[in-house]
Each structure stands twice: as C-alpha cells, then as structure tokens.
Design an enzyme around this catalytic site. Structure first.
Site, short mmCIF file in Angstrom:
data_model
loop_
_atom_site.label_atom_id
_atom_site.label_comp_id
_atom_site.label_asym_id
_atom_site.label_seq_id
_atom_site.Cartn_x
_atom_site.Cartn_y
_atom_site.Cartn_z
N HIS A 46 0.81 -1.22 0.00
CA HIS A 46 0.00 0.00 0.00
C HIS A 46 0.84 1.26 0.00
O HIS A 46 0.31 2.36 -0.19
CB HIS A 46 -0.95 0.01 1.20
CG HIS A 46 -2.03 -1.03 1.11
ND1 HIS A 46 -2.98 -1.02 0.12
CD2 HIS A 46 -2.30 -2.11 1.86
CE1 HIS A 46 -3.79 -2.05 0.27
NE2 HIS A 46 -3.40 -2.73 1.33
N ARG A 71 7.32 -5.37 2.88
CA ARG A 71 6.05 -6.06 2.61
C ARG A 71 5.86 -6.03 1.11
O ARG A 71 5.78 -4.95 0.50
CB ARG A 71 4.87 -5.39 3.31
CG ARG A 71 3.55 -6.06 2.89
CD ARG A 71 2.38 -5.71 3.79
NE ARG A 71 1.83 -4.38 3.54
CZ ARG A 71 0.65 -3.97 4.03
NH1 ARG A 71 -0.07 -4.77 4.79
NH2 ARG A 71 0.22 -2.75 3.77
N GLU A 150 -5.23 -12.06 7.42
CA GLU A 150 -6.06 -10.85 7.47
C GLU A 150 -7.38 -11.04 6.75
O GLU A 150 -7.98 -10.08 6.29
CB GLU A 150 -5.28 -9.65 6.92
CG GLU A 150 -4.62 -9.85 5.57
CD GLU A 150 -3.85 -8.62 5.09
OE1 GLU A 150 -3.99 -7.52 5.66
OE2 GLU A 150 -3.11 -8.76 4.10
N ASP A 176 -7.86 -5.20 7.39
CA ASP A 176 -8.48 -6.16 6.48
C ASP A 176 -9.23 -7.24 7.26
O ASP A 176 -10.30 -7.69 6.83
CB ASP A 176 -7.43 -6.79 5.56
CG ASP A 176 -7.14 -5.90 4.37
OD1 ASP A 176 -8.10 -5.47 3.70
OD2 ASP A 176 -5.96 -5.61 4.10
#
Ligand code: 3PY
Ligand code: MG
Length: 255
Positions: A46, A71, A150, A176
C-alpha cells in the site's frame, strides 16, 4: 543487521518496527536511527515504494545497524527473493489465505532443500560479510517469513498456515481482518471481534512454536500489542509520524 532480526525476535521483548510507505529511501534510513525503533518495514503493497526504492533503503537501514523487512505486493512472491538478495532480513506477504499461498511464499524465501529460492544474493553478501557458501548454509535459518493472516479464510486455517515448513511467523492485519470478519460490513480494526482474533492468532502461533507480528496505527495500540505478547509490533506509518510531528510542533508554535 540482516542476521539480527532472528535473534531480536527470540529475545523475550517485542521488536518494534517503523512502517515506511514513502518512496524516499533516506526516510527509512533516518527512522532506523530513532530511539526505540528496532527495524523498518518497507511497504510495497500500500506504500509508494517500488523495488528500486526498497533496494536503496535496505543498506541505509543496515547502516544504522537495523534489519529491513519489506512487505511485498499481493502474490508477488518472486519479489520476495529479489528483496532478500538486496539484503532484506525478512519479508511480509499480504493476503496469505490458503496453505498453497503459504507454501508458495515460503518457497521464494528459503533456499533448497527447504524452498526454491534461486541463488544470487550479491548485495546481501556485501551487507552480511558472509562468504557465499556460509550465506547459503545459514540464510534459511536467519531470514524470517511473515504470512499475513487478514481474512476470515486465513484465520480459519491459521494452524495449517503455521504448519507450513518455511513459514516462520503470521502477521496480523487488523484492518483487512475487520472487513473480513464483518463480511464487508465495517472497517473496525479496534473492535471486539478483531481483538479476540488477535489473541487467538498469537496463541496459535505460540502453540506452533512460531512467531506473530501485527500492525499498529499508533503508539497506544502498539503498546497494547506488545503487552499481549506479540513478537513483532509495527508502528506506523512514516506519514503518520510526519503528521503527528507537524501537528505537535505547529500546536506549540501557534499556542
Ligand atoms: C491491515 O491492517 O489490513 C494491514 O495490512 C496492516 O497495514
Ligand atoms: Mg491488510
């Protein structure tokens, strides 16, 4: 620093990691030097960080003596191997919802015979100072794979995901997870259902003899997760740090 993550995670106190999404590598390098920050996450899911930004940030974080933990974007497992070649100490993979997802992720993190990672860790050799044969022999033992749990599906299968050889840890995404547990009804990462899942996930990781990490959007929530016993607590983000610092300083300036 690349090898220090594994030791830090088994050190009996939580590893606190900053969470970077801004693309400028020096931000990660500077945050790595802040007191209390043990490691830095580079968010390519993100955040606005691409491979080159991450590869440039990793040695700046290492120069501060800290491990970098990128990530990767959803299902981009090949990027995990490239980041480890660049000197990452661990990888967080989002949306690991099945045992097959977990196996595939682990295979890109671990060298044979455990996994299928291809050879070529040239920057990592320079950062660790290890000879190729020694890096090859020891890397599976010191690099850490975090499978993000998640979704409702992932939570239902958490024991099977934790049982996958080469998965070292689960990593909880409370936002999430709240969407999944409410079947899309709400974004409520601090709600009772998510909090119960957070305790359950940690207990299952401990029962499996593995590790658990989690994302906290602020310091108070991070302290809460540390008290619950999480091994790795991400405090984020760099943008949140920037905004909090600006708000505090401007409040003082205009008082
Ligand atoms: C989530 O909360 O869903 C995350 O992925 C943490 O950023
Ligand atoms: Mg998420």
């Amino acid at each position: 620093s690349v090898q220090a993550l594994a030791a830090g995670l088994s050190g009996g106190r939580p590893v606190f990691t900053a969470w970077c999404g801004l693309p400028e590598p020096s931000i990660a390098g500077y945050l790595a030097r802040e007191a209390g920050i043990d490691a830095v996450v580079l968010d390519m899911q993100h955040g606005v960080i691409d491979f080159l930004n991450a590869a440039r940030a990793i040695p700046l974080v290492a120069a501060a003596g800290k491990p970098a933990i990128p990530r990767i974007p959803v299902v981009e497992f090949a990027t995990a191997s490239r980041l480890l070649d660049a000197g990452a100490a661990g990888i967080i993979a989002p949306m690991i919802n099945t045992v097959e997802d977990a196996r595939r992720f682990a295979s890109f993190v671990k060298f044979p015979p455990q996994g299928e990672r291809s050879w070529g860790p040239h920057p990592a050799l320079t950062l660790t100072g290890l000879q190729p044969a020694e890096y090859f022999r020891t890397a599976n033992g010191f690099l850490r794979s975090f499978a993000m749990v998640e979704t409702r599906e992932a939570l239902d299968r958490i024991d099977a995901i934790l049982a996958v050889d080469g998965i070292d840890a689960v990593f909880i995404g409370p936002s999430d997870l709240s969407i999944g547990l409410s079947r899309g009804a709400a974004l409520d990462p601090n709600g009772a259902e998510v909090n119960a899942a957070i305790d359950h996930a940690l207990a299952r990781a401990k029962a499996a003899g593995k590790l658990a990490g989690i994302y906290a959007p602020n310091g108070e929530r991070a302290a809460d997760f540390a008290k619950r016993g999480y091994h790795l607590v991400a405090v984020g983000s760099d943008l949140a740090f920037l905004r909090a610092g600006a708000a505090a300083m401007m409040k003082a300036a205009t008082a």
